[in-house]
Scaffold this motif. Structure first.
Motif, PDB file in Angstrom:
ATOM      1  N   ILE A   1       0.870  -1.178   0.000  1.00 32.13           N
ATOM      2  CA  ILE A   1       0.000   0.000   0.000  1.00 32.13           C
ATOM      3  C   ILE A   1       0.903   1.223   0.000  1.00 32.13           C
ATOM      4  N   PHE A   2       0.708   2.116  -0.957  1.00 32.91           N
ATOM      5  CA  PHE A   2       1.504   3.336  -1.047  1.00 32.91           C
ATOM      6  C   PHE A   2       0.576   4.533  -0.895  1.00 32.91           C
ATOM      7  N   LEU A   3       1.018   5.543  -0.139  1.00 36.34           N
ATOM      8  CA  LEU A   3       0.177   6.709   0.142  1.00 36.34           C
ATOM      9  C   LEU A   3       0.984   7.997  -0.002  1.00 36.34           C
ATOM     10  N   ILE A   4       0.428   8.929  -0.766  1.00 37.29           N
ATOM     11  CA  ILE A   4       0.984  10.285  -0.869  1.00 37.29           C
ATOM     12  C   ILE A   4      -0.032  11.254  -0.279  1.00 37.29           C
ATOM     13  N   PRO A   5       0.306  12.003   0.782  1.00 41.80           N
ATOM     14  CA  PRO A   5      -0.617  13.023   1.302  1.00 41.80           C
ATOM     15  C   PRO A   5      -0.763  14.163   0.295  1.00 41.80           C
ATOM     16  N   LEU A   6      -2.002  14.641   0.129  1.00 45.12           N
ATOM     17  CA  LEU A   6      -2.294  15.704  -0.834  1.00 45.12           C
ATOM     18  C   LEU A   6      -3.196  16.759  -0.220  1.00 45.12           C
ATOM     19  N   ALA A   7      -3.178  17.941  -0.781  1.00 45.75           N
ATOM     20  CA  ALA A   7      -4.170  18.952  -0.410  1.00 45.75           C
ATOM     21  C   ALA A   7      -5.552  18.467  -0.848  1.00 45.75           C
ATOM     22  N   PRO A   8      -6.596  18.753  -0.072  1.00 43.20           N
ATOM     23  CA  PRO A   8      -7.950  18.380  -0.501  1.00 43.20           C
ATOM     24  C   PRO A   8      -8.363  19.148  -1.753  1.00 43.20           C
ATOM     25  N   ASP A   9      -9.302  18.568  -2.483  1.00 49.70           N
ATOM     26  CA  ASP A   9      -9.981  19.230  -3.606  1.00 49.70           C
ATOM     27  C   ASP A   9      -9.090  19.499  -4.808  1.00 49.70           C
ATOM     28  N   LEU A  10      -7.993  18.770  -4.936  1.00 51.82           N
ATOM     29  CA  LEU A  10      -7.159  18.936  -6.121  1.00 51.82           C
ATOM     30  C   LEU A  10      -7.795  18.239  -7.324  1.00 51.82           C
ATOM     31  N   GLU A  11      -7.392  18.673  -8.525  1.00 51.23           N
ATOM     32  CA  GLU A  11      -7.787  17.960  -9.732  1.00 51.23           C
ATOM     33  C   GLU A  11      -7.289  16.519  -9.625  1.00 51.23           C
ATOM     34  N   ASP A  12      -8.121  15.578 -10.025  1.00 56.08           N
ATOM     35  CA  ASP A  12      -7.784  14.167  -9.872  1.00 56.08           C
ATOM     36  C   ASP A  12      -8.078  13.456 -11.193  1.00 56.08           C
ATOM     37  N   THR A  13      -7.021  13.096 -11.918  1.00 56.90           N
ATOM     38  CA  THR A  13      -7.184  12.406 -13.200  1.00 56.90           C
ATOM     39  C   THR A  13      -6.339  11.135 -13.214  1.00 56.90           C
ATOM     40  N   GLU A  14      -6.656  10.228 -14.119  1.00 60.87           N
ATOM     41  CA  GLU A  14      -5.883   8.994 -14.237  1.00 60.87           C
ATOM     42  C   GLU A  14      -4.444   9.304 -14.646  1.00 60.87           C
ATOM     43  N   ASP A  15      -4.249  10.311 -15.482  1.00 63.88           N
ATOM     44  CA  ASP A  15      -2.894  10.680 -15.910  1.00 63.88           C
ATOM     45  C   ASP A  15      -2.061  11.155 -14.727  1.00 63.88           C
ATOM     46  N   LEU A  16      -2.678  11.981 -13.856  1.00 63.21           N
ATOM     47  CA  LEU A  16      -1.958  12.447 -12.675  1.00 63.21           C
ATOM     48  C   LEU A  16      -1.628  11.285 -11.744  1.00 63.21           C
ATOM     49  N   ARG A  17      -2.579  10.392 -11.550  1.00 63.48           N
ATOM     50  CA  ARG A  17      -2.333   9.227 -10.686  1.00 63.48           C
ATOM     51  C   ARG A  17      -1.150   8.412 -11.212  1.00 63.48           C
ATOM     52  N   GLU A  18      -1.141   8.187 -12.525  1.00 68.58           N
ATOM     53  CA  GLU A  18      -0.085   7.375 -13.128  1.00 68.58           C
ATOM     54  C   GLU A  18       1.262   8.081 -13.033  1.00 68.58           C
ATOM     55  N   HIS A  19       1.273   9.395 -13.244  1.00 64.97           N
ATOM     56  CA  HIS A  19       2.513  10.169 -13.137  1.00 64.97           C
ATOM     57  C   HIS A  19       3.114  10.018 -11.740  1.00 64.97           C
ATOM     58  N   TYR A  20       2.269  10.164 -10.720  1.00 68.94           N
ATOM     59  CA  TYR A  20       2.787  10.097  -9.349  1.00 68.94           C
ATOM     60  C   TYR A  20       3.136   8.680  -8.928  1.00 68.94           C
ATOM     61  N   PHE A  21       2.457   7.704  -9.497  1.00 72.60           N
ATOM     62  CA  PHE A  21       2.868   6.332  -9.207  1.00 72.60           C
ATOM     63  C   PHE A  21       4.273   6.079  -9.741  1.00 72.60           C
ATOM     64  N   ASN A  22       4.513   6.467 -10.982  1.00 76.47           N
ATOM     65  CA  ASN A  22       5.840   6.256 -11.568  1.00 76.47           C
ATOM     66  C   ASN A  22       6.908   7.020 -10.805  1.00 76.47           C
ATOM     67  N   LEU A  23       6.548   8.222 -10.356  1.00 79.27           N
ATOM     68  CA  LEU A  23       7.502   9.037  -9.608  1.00 79.27           C
ATOM     69  C   LEU A  23       7.933   8.340  -8.317  1.00 79.27           C
TER      70      LEU A  23
END
Length: 488
Positions: A369-391
């Motif tokens: 299980i991997f978790l990145i804390p984020l500010a609430p109410d940010l834009e949430d797209t599959e591309d962003l999720r994939e970018h941060y997973f790879n990062l």
């Protein structure tokens, strides 16, 4: 006939409240919008792997025991606990980590190994943290947050300065090594605010961490949910899943029940453990206590981007709980609280429950299980999720010296949109409202509605605040107020 209580939501606070209210003689029915109970503490099962979707840390075992003892039970009757040793590991770079052992004496030694003289400072710090814990967790948090007077006791009167200084300044005054500072500041992140905005009194979290240790229920945190549900059902509580609430029914300023999937369910009392902001949206505007302006001004705990991953091999050089503090804590905190945006180089957390619990993954494989804390109410797209997973997976591989991408069997994600959709979470927050100085105790949203009679609230947006143990306590407090103000 006993009075009927309808409870909205089935997270820890709702489950706890249902037990206390059923024990008090009420007829209790719990309505959960999702297909399984547990609220944010649901479970994901896939291809022989088991993941906790929400909370993964079991701290403050004494709070859980206090809950079960109220029913002449013990936690061990419902699930098996194992103390983790090491409790967790913190990486600061490649081959550069500090392990937090399961014993306090070993923690002192590990601190000394990092910074000479720090063990004596830590002993004094933990002694003060235990003092705060004894005041807060054994007394103050069991008060319903009605008036400021609740905070004034002989114990707090001599310790008021701890409310007006912050954790960060207390830590940095005593410890000069940046690694040790970050380790000591880490536990208050569970309270949903920056260490520099969290009162020093909350150092009791450090005692919860080092003094009481980190535990794991066999089978995961969902075993605790199942245990409390079993207790609730033994007391007569009924549960309805796939039951989203459309409205809270009121008549002449009094709650009369709820409408679920178009069907009215009448009751004498309504208690909502769902998101507080959402719960009030089920009322007419004139019946809501808090305006949109009120909510927008509040400091909310972070949201999160989570990944649930099945690996086809065991993972090395990590612990059950592993934190990655190899980037700037301050920069990431700014991106959450000060200038909300997707972080450029985030800190992250990883949990591998199958390291200590074979039931969480097939033999020879690993649940991650991997978790990145984020500010609430940010834009949430599959591309962003994939970018941060790879990062983060690239950093993970480099820091822990192993290749893993080709060993991924499957990957599921959960982020801001899911928090909103699955939990009606305000701005998609993951942990509720932060426990800053001006959002503590009586300054948090109230357990009892000021505008609608026989309507109550519980959960992490009200008292005592974020986290699993506080949610259990919140359920007890709400049930206590219902008993106090009950009508014949």
């Amino acid at each position: 006939m006993p009075q009927k209580i309808n409870i909205i939501g089935s997270g820890f606070s709702s489950l706890a409240a249902s037990c206390y209210l059923a024990k008090a003689g009420y007829e209790v029915e719990v309505f959960e919008k999702n297909a399984s109970i547990g609220g944010r503490a649901r479970q994901l099962k896939k291809d022989g792997f088991t993941f906790d979707i929400g909370p993964t840390w079991y701290w403050m075992p004494d709070v859980f025991e206090r809950f079960f003892s109220d029913f002449n039970k013990s936690a061990s009757e419902y699930y098996k606990l194992n103390k983790l040793d090491p409790a967790y590991q913190v990486y600061f770079g490649e081959n550069d980590s500090v392990i937090i052992p399961g014993s306090l004496e070993e923690i002192y030694q590990n601190f000394e190994n990092v910074e000479k003289g720090s063990s004596d400072k830590l002993k004094k710090f933990i002694k003060k943290a235990k003092d705060n814990y004894d005041i807060a967790i054994k007394d103050l948090v069991y008060r319903p947050g009605i008036t400021p007077v609740e905070l004034v006791t002989p114990a707090t009167a001599t310790r008021m300065s701890r409310f007006f200084t912050n954790i960060s300044s207390e830590v940095r005054k005593e410890f000069s090594n940046e690694k040790l500072r970050k380790i000591l500041e880490f536990p208050v992140l569970f309270l949903g605010a920056k260490p520099s905005d969290t009162p020093a009194f909350y150092s009791f979290m450090n005692y919860a961490d080092f003094g009481l240790g980190t535990w794991h229920p066999e089978g995961g945190m969902y075993k605790v949910i199942e245990g409390i549900q079993k207790l609730a059902e033994s007391l007569g509580v009924k549960f309805q899943v796939n039951s989203p609430v459309d409205t809270i029914i009121t008549e002449n300023g009094t709650a009369k029940g709820i409408t679920v999937n178009g069907i009215d369910h009448l009751s004498n009392i309504v208690l909502s453990g769902a998101d507080y902001h959402h719960s009030e949206s089920l009322l007419s505007k004139k019946e809501r206590q808090y305006s949109e302006k009120y909510w927008k001004k509040k400091t909310f705990a972070p949201s999160s981007l989570l990944f649930y991953i099945g690996f086809d091999k065991k993972i090395k050089n990590v612990s059950h709980h592993t934190l990655f503090f190899d980037s700037s804590f301050e920069d990431h905190a700014k991106d959450i609280y000060d200038d909300p945006k997707w972080p450029e180089n985030p800190l992250f957390y990883a949990s591998f429950p199958s390291i200590t619990d074979g039931s969480c993954a097939p033999e020879g494989k690993e649940a991650g299980i991997f978790l990145i804390p984020l500010a609430p109410d940010l834009e949430d797209t599959e591309d962003l999720r994939e970018h941060y997973f790879n990062l983060i997976i690239d950093r993970f591989e480099k820091i822990t010296d192993q290749k893993l991408k080709s060993n991924i069997i499957f990957k599921e994600s959960f982020c801001v949109k899911d928090f909103k959709e699955d939990y009606n979470s305000y701005k998609g927050n993951a942990y509720g409202m932060a426990n800053t100085l001006f959002q503590t105790a009586f300054l948090r949203p109230k357990l009892k509605s000021k505008k609608v009679d026989q309507l109550y609230f519980t959960g992490q947006l009200t008292v005592p605040g974020p986290g699993v143990p506080p949610s259990l306590i919140s359920g007890k407090l709400a049930a206590g107020l219902i008993e106090k103000y009950k009508k014949n």
